[in-house]
Design an enzyme around this catalytic site. Structure first.
Site, PDB file in Angstrom:
ATOM      1  N   HIS B 237      39.388  36.987  31.325  1.00 42.64           N
ATOM      2  CA  HIS B 237      39.531  37.350  32.730  1.00 42.64           C
ATOM      3  C   HIS B 237      39.699  36.058  33.511  1.00 42.64           C
ATOM      4  O   HIS B 237      38.967  35.098  33.277  1.00 42.64           O
ATOM      5  CB  HIS B 237      38.279  38.104  33.174  1.00 42.64           C
ATOM      6  CG  HIS B 237      38.409  38.798  34.493  1.00 42.64           C
ATOM      7  ND1 HIS B 237      38.547  38.112  35.666  1.00 42.64           N
ATOM      8  CD2 HIS B 237      38.423  40.115  34.812  1.00 42.64           C
ATOM      9  CE1 HIS B 237      38.634  38.990  36.665  1.00 42.64           C
ATOM     10  NE2 HIS B 237      38.563  40.209  36.163  1.00 42.64           N
ATOM     11  N   ARG B 257      40.755  39.783  44.663  1.00 40.54           N
ATOM     12  CA  ARG B 257      42.191  39.560  44.877  1.00 40.54           C
ATOM     13  C   ARG B 257      42.848  40.825  45.413  1.00 40.54           C
ATOM     14  O   ARG B 257      43.764  40.761  46.224  1.00 40.54           O
ATOM     15  CB  ARG B 257      42.848  39.079  43.576  1.00 40.54           C
ATOM     16  CG  ARG B 257      42.553  37.605  43.308  1.00 40.54           C
ATOM     17  CD  ARG B 257      42.953  37.167  41.909  1.00 40.54           C
ATOM     18  NE  ARG B 257      42.008  37.662  40.900  1.00 40.54           N
ATOM     19  CZ  ARG B 257      42.365  38.152  39.719  1.00 40.54           C
ATOM     20  NH1 ARG B 257      43.633  38.233  39.382  1.00 40.54           N
ATOM     21  NH2 ARG B 257      41.447  38.566  38.862  1.00 40.54           N
TER      22      ARG B 257
END
Ligand SMILES: Cc1cc2nc3c(=O)[nH]c(=O)nc-3n(C[C@H](O)[C@H](O)[C@H](O)COP(=O)(O)OP(=O)(O)OC[C@H]3O[C@@H](n4cnc5c(N)ncnc54)[C@H](O)[C@@H]3O)c2cc1C
Ligand code: SF4
Ligand code: SF4
Ligand code: FES
Lengths: 254, 615
Positions: B237, B257
Site C-alpha cells: 500500500h 486521497r
C-alpha cells in the site's frame, strides 16, 4: 533520544479461588522516539520475558484488545505515548502496568472477558423491515454512528464503580452494553422494544451518572449523556414512576 | 507434559472470524447443521476490524452511471487481467445486495442526501463506489456480522489456533487446534472446513497487519496438499505511516486521497502527474487545475466532469512512484512522501477522516488538519492464496473451502481498494453455503489417523520442552527483515535466489527457538509455533516471484521492469506440495474471457495481438 525505561509489570495467575496471585516485576529496556506503552511491552517480551501475556491486534486504537491500567489509569496501551507517560511519572519511578482490575485475571495483563460475550448474546438484535435499500438521513445516522464507533475495549466497564466495586455483573449491563442498547433503541429502522429489559434485566437504575465511563472511553463516545441518560428517560416515560425506581437502587450510591 | 486432547464434532468448521469467516458462518447456519468458528484472537477483533476506507459495490447511489459491468471492468483492469473473470463477474453482480443486507443487520453507513448508502471514491474505481462509515468501515462490518452471527447458533472457539488439517481418503476430515488461553489441545472432526484465515503480510517488517497475519491459513492449505495461486503478488500500500519508527507501516487510508489528499516530494512537486501509465492516461487529469476541478466537485457533492487526480491511480502504481522519488533523492524528511489534506476545512477533515486525525495526533503528534502527513509503502495485502472454484469456493481438496484474503482469484495482480471487504461478504457467503451443502451429503464423521494426531501433538508441545535456545521473537524479526530486504516491493533475481536459500536456514532456528514458560497464555510459545508457517509462506512468495520474469501489479522486478504480454499476460502461478514433500511451482491460465464480458473491457489493454500462440 534513546533512554532506558523501567516498567513494573504484574506477573501472575489466579489462585484456586480465582484471586490474582502474583507480583510486580521490574524490567528495564531501551526506549526510542515515539514509542507507545505497547511497544515497550513488546520489547520486554523480545528481550526478557517471551511468556509475558498481553493482548493486542491493530496497534492503532481500532480493535480494543490492549486495554490495561498504566500508572493506575485505564487506557489502551497502543495509543498511550511514552512521552506522555514519562511526563506524568515522577522522575526515577518505574511505570506501573497492571491488567484491568474489574475482570477476572487470566494471566499477567490478560483478563477473562467471557461476561461481555454472554451479555451481548442476551440483547435482542436489530429488527427492521424486510425490504432492502433502507432510507434514512445522515442526521438520523449521526445519532447512532457515535455508538457504532465502540471498539469493545471494556475500559468503561472496568472503570464503572457498579462493576469495579460492587461486581454486579449479573444485574447490570455496564456502560458498553448501554451504548449497544442505545444504538438499537435509536436505530431509525428498528421495531423492537427493549425498554422493559433495560430496566429489569440490564439494571440501568444502578447507574448514578458519575460519568467515569465517559472519561475513559478511547472512542470518545459520550456514554453517559448520549446513551445512558436517554435510555433512562425512555424507561421513565414508559413506567411513569421515576422516583420509586431510582430510590430503590440508591443503596449502592457512593 | 500432558498430551490429552478433547474431541469435538461439527458438520462445518470455519477457521477465521473476520468478515469472510463470519459471513460464511451466518450462511452455513441457515442449514440445519452444527457450525463451529475457530479464531486466534477474540471475537470482533480480527483483522477486518482495521479496514478503514470502505467496501466497494456498484450500488449506483452516488453516481447513476455506475453498474456491475463497470465494476467488473475496473476490477479486471486493476488486477492487470490476471484475475479470474468468473469471480470478478460474481463479485460485481452480487456485492450490492451483500452491502444492503448488512444494513438490515445493523450496519449504519454514511448517507447520501436522499438517505441512501453513501459511496466514496477510491483508486482504480471509475465511480464513487465505497460504502463507508467515516474511516472505520471494517469495524462496522465486523461488528454487524458478529452481532448477527451470535444469534445464529454458531459455536465460537476464540483464542484457539488451528495447526493442522486432516484428510481421510482424499477428503478433508478435521483439524487440530490448541487453546491459546489455557494451552489445552483440541481435535475437531468435521465434514467440511472453510479457511477464512486472512493474509500473510506479517512476513515483512514494514506491514499494515497485526500478529495474526503470519500466514498460517495459507500454510495449512499447503500442508494438506491444496493448490495455492499467485503467491508472488503482494500489495504494498503506498501510504503507510513512516514516522516515528514504532508506528512504521500502520495504514493511512486511501480515503485521504479519495477526499482530495495530495502527494508531494521534498521539492514540493505533485509527482504523481509524472507516473500515469499508458493504460490509464485517458482517465486521469494531466494538470493540477483539472485535478482540482475534480476535487471541488467531490467536496461540493456533485458528479465530477473533470478527470480524477493521479493520486487515485492503483496502489501498485502509487507505491512504486513514491519509491522512485526516494531513489531519485526527493524523499520527505524520513524517507517517504508528503500527503496533504490540510487544505480542506478542519471540520470536514475531522468528519470524513476521524480515525486518521486521531491516529496522527496521538501516534505522531501531527495535526493533519494543519500539516502534511509523511507516508511510504507498507506490505498490506496478498492477492495470492488458496485456489478455489469460482462459484463454490472449494479448493482442490474436496471439502476444503476458502474465502476472503486466504483465497485467490478475484484480485489478479493487484487488488483495488474496497474490493476486499466486498470480496469477504460475497465469497464468504458462497463458501458457507457450499460447505454446508457438501457437509449435508456426508453421513458420518471420518476416522482420523491416530499417528497423524500424535505427530501434531508432539510438534505443538515441542517448543515448551526446549531450553536455552533463541527467543522466538528474534527469529521472527530476522525473517521479516529478510523478506523486506530481498522479497520486497522491488525484486531482483539474484536476491530472490538468496532469499530462498536463507529461508531454509530458518528451519534450524525454528527447531531450537525456546520460549520458556508454561502453556497458559504464553505468547512466546505461540510465536514459536508460527515460524514454520512463515517460512513456507515466504518461500512460496519468493519462489513464484523468481519465476515471473516480468513486472505486473504487485510484482516488480528490477531485472525485468516491464510487463511481458507475449508470455505472462494471462499466466498464473500455482504452488503445491509435491509427493516428495518439496514445494512445486507450475503455471496455468484461467479459461478465456467470453465475448459477452470482453465487450466491457478495454480491448487495447488485453494486448492479445502480442500473445505467443497458446501454450
Ligand atoms: C489497516 C487496513 C485497512 C484496510 N482497509 C480496507 C478497506 O478500506 N477496504 C477493503 O476492502 N479492504 C481493506 N483492507 C483489507 C481487508 O481489511 C482485509 O483484506 C480483510 O479484512 C481480510 O478479511 P478476512 O475475513 O479474509 O480475514 P481476517 O479479518 O484477517 O480474519 C482472519 C481470521 O482468521 C483467524 N485465523 C487465522 N489463522 C488462524 C489459525 N491458524 N487458527 C485459527 N484462526 C486463525 C484470525 O484469528 C481471524 O479471526 C485493509 C487492511 C488493513 C490492514
Ligand atoms: S455513568 Fe453510570 S455506567 Fe458510567 S461509570 Fe458512572 S455509574 Fe457507571
Ligand atoms: S464504550 Fe468506549 S470505553 Fe466502552 S467498550 Fe466501547 S470504546 Fe471501550
Ligand atoms: S491493539 Fe488494537 S486497540 Fe490497541
Amino acid at each position: 533520544m534513546s533512554d532506558d525505561v523501567t516498567f513494573r509489570v504484574f506477573r501472575g495467575e489466579p489462585d484456586e479461588s480465582g484471586k490474582p496471585n502474583g507480583k510486580m516485576v521490574d524490567y528495564t529496556v531501551e526506549m526510542d522516539e515515539g514509542m507507545v506503552v505497547l511497544d515497550v511491552i513488546h520489547r520486554i517480551q523480545a528481550e526478557h520475558a517471551p511468556d509475558l501475556s498481553c493482548r493486542w491486534n491493530c496497534k492503532a486504537g481500532k480493535c480494543g484488545s490492549c486495554s490495561a491500567e498504566v500508572n493506575g489509569k485505564p487506557r489502551l496501551m497502543c495509543m498511550t505515548r511514552m512521552d506522555e507517560i514519562m511526563h506524568e511519572t515522577p522522575e526515577g519511578q518505574p511505570i506501573l502496568v497492571k491488567p484491568m482490575q474489574t475482570f477476572p485475571l487470566t494471566k499477567d495483563l490478560v483478563t477473562d472477558l467471557e461476561w461481555a460475550y454472554q451479555i451481548n448474546q442476551t440483547i435482542p438484535p436489530l429488527s427492521g423491515p424486510d425490504e432492502m435499500n433502507w432510507e434514512f438521513d445522515q442526521i438520523e445516522a449521526d445519532r447512532v454512528q457515535e455508538f457504532r464507533s465502540c471498539i469493545e475495549c471494556m475500559l468503561c466497564v472496568n472503570t464503572c464503580h457498579v462493576m469495579r466495586e460492587h461486581q454486579l455483573f449479573g444485574q447490570f449491563a455496564g456502560p458498553r452494553f448501554f451504548v449497544r442498547l442505545a444504538n438499537l433503541e435509536m436505530h431509525p429502522m428498528d421495531e423492537e422494544d427493549r425498554i422493559a429489559m433495560i430496566k429489569d434485566d440490564f439494571g440501568i437504575g444502578y447507574c448514578n451518572i458519575t460519568r467515569c465511563c465517559t472519561e475513559v472511553c478511547p472512542a470518545g463516545i459520550n456514554i453517559t449523556d448520549n446513551a445512558i441518560i436517554p435510555l433512562k428517560e425512555r424507561v421513565v416515560t414508559e413506567y411513569y414512576d421515576p422516583v420509586a425506581i431510582i430510590a430503590k437502587k440508591l443503596g449502592i450510591r457512593k | 507434559m500432558d498430551k490429552t486432547y478433547m474431541t469435538h464434532e461439527f458438520d462445518v468448521v470455519i477457521i477465521g472470524a473476520g468478515g469472510a469467516g463470519l459471513r460464511a458462518a451466518i450462511e452455513a447456519t441457515k442449514s440445519d447443521i452444527s457450525v463451529a468458528v475457530i479464531c486466534k484472537s477474540m471475537l470482533g477483533k480480527a483483522h477486518t476490524v482495521m479496514a478503514e476506507g470502505g467496501a466497494a459495490s456498484a450500488l449506483s447511489n452516488k453516481d447513476p452511471r455506475d453498474s456491475w459491468m463497470t465494476h467488473f471492468r475496473d476490477t479486471m483492469k486493476g488486477g492487470k487481467y490476471l484475475g479470474d473473470w468468473r469471480m470478478a463477474e460474481i463479485h460485481a453482480k452480487e456485492s450490492p445486495d451483500r452491502i444492503r443486507e448488512l444494513e438490515q443487520w445493523g450496519a449504519i453507513f454514511d448517507r447520501t442526501p436522499s438517505g441512501l448508502t453513501n459511496q466514496r471514491n477510491f483508486g482504480g474505481h471509475t465511480y464513487p463506489r465505497l460504502a463507508h462509515i467515516g474511516d472505520a468501515t471494517g469495524l462496522e462490518i465486523i461488528r454487524t456480522l458478529q452481532e448477527r452471527g451470535i444469534h445464529t447458533g454458531m459455536e465460537v472457539f476464540m483464542e484457539y489456533t488451528v495447526r493442522h488439517l486432516f484428510k481421510t481418503e482424499g477428503r478433508i476430515s478435521g483439524c487440530f487446534a490448541y487453546n491459546r488461553v489455557d494451552g489445552s489441545l483440541h481435535l475437531f472432526k468435521s465434514k467440511a472446513i472453510v479457511l477464512a484465515t486472512g493474509g500473510i503480510t506479517r512476513c515483512w517488517s514494514v506491514c499494515s497487519g497485526s500478529w495474526e497475519y503470519s500466514g498460517e491459513g495459507h500454510a495449512l492449505a499447503y500442508w494438506v496438499g491444496a493448490e495455492l495461486g499467485d503467491m508472488e503478488f503482494v500489495q504494498f500500500h503506498p501510504t503507510g505511516m513512516i514516522w516515528p519508527p514504532s508506528v512504521r507501516g500502520i495504514l493511512v487510508t486511501e480515503g485521504v486521497r479519495g477526499e482530495g489528499g495530495m502527494l508531494t516530494n521534498s521539492e514540493g512537486e505533485r509527482f504523481m502527474f509524472d507516473y500515469v501509465p499508458e493504460m490509464y492516461r485517458d482517465e486521469f487529469a494531466d494538470t493540477e487545475e483539472e485535478a482540482m476541478d475534480w476535487v471541488n466537485s467531490i467536496v461540493a457533492d456533485e458528479t465530477p466532469t473533470a478527470r480524477r487526480p493521479p493520486e487515485l491511480l492503483t496502489r501498485d502504481v502509487v507505491a512504486k512512484a513514491i519509491n522512485s522519488e526516494r531513489e531519485a533523492g526527493r524523499a520527505s524528511e524520513h524517507g517517504g512522501a508528503y500527503l496533504n489534506i490540510s487544505w480542506r476545512p478542519e471540520d470536514q477533515v475531522k468528519k470524513k477522516l476521524p480515525g486518521m486525525y486521531h491516529q496522527f495526533m496521538e501516534l505522531a503528534a501531527v495535526d493533519i488538519t494543519k500539516e502534511p502527513m509523511e507516508v511510504g509503502p507498507t506490505a498490506h495485502y496478498v492477492m495470492g492464496g488458496v485456489k478455489v472454484h469460482p462459484e463454490t469456493q472449494e479448493s482442490t481438496i474436496p471439502g476444503l473451502y476458502a474465502a476472503g484474503e486466504a483465497a485467490t482469484g478475484l484480485h489478479g495482480a493487484n487488488r483495488l481498494g474496497g474490493n476486499s471487504l466486498s470480496d469477504l461478504i460475497t465469497f464468504g457467503r458462497r463458501a458457507g453455503m457450499y460447505a454446508a451443502k457438501s457437509a449435508i451429503e456426508i453421513e458420518e464423521f471420518a476416522e482420523i489417523s491416530h499417528e497423524e494426531i500424535e505427530k501434531v501433538v508432539e510438534e505443538t508441545l515441542a517448543p515448551l520442552l526446549r531450553k536455552g535456545g533463541e527467543n522466538p521473537a528474534k527469529v521472527v524479526e530476522d525473517l521479516r527483515e529478510l523478506m523486506q530486504q530481498k522479497v520486497g516491493i522491488i525484486r531482483q533475481g539474484q536476491q530472490l535466489e538468496e532469499a530462498l536459500e536463507e529461508l531454509e536456514a530458518f528451519r534450524e532456528r525454528e527447531e531450537s527457538a525456546s520460549p520458556g514458560g508454561t502453556r497458559v497464555y504464553n505468547p512466546g510459545w505461540h510465536q514459536a509455533l508460527e515460524i514454520g508457517a512463515m517460512i513456507d509462506v515466504s518461500k512460496m512468495c519468493a519462489l513464484a516471484a523468481l519465476a515471473r520474469e516480468e513486472s505486473r501489479g504487485g510484482h516488480t522486478r528490477l531485472d525485468f521492469p516491464v510487463p511481458d504480454y507475449s508470455h505472462w499476460g494471462k499466466i498464473n502461478s500455482v504452488i503445491v506440495k509435491g509427493s516428495d514433500g518439496e514445494m512445486k511451482l507450475s503455471h496455468t491460465r484461467y479459461p478465456p474471457i467470453p465475448d459477452r464480458l470482453k465487450e466491457f473491457l478495454d480491448a487495447e489493454d488485453l494486448h492479445e495481438d502480442e500473445e505467443e500462440s497458446n501454450v
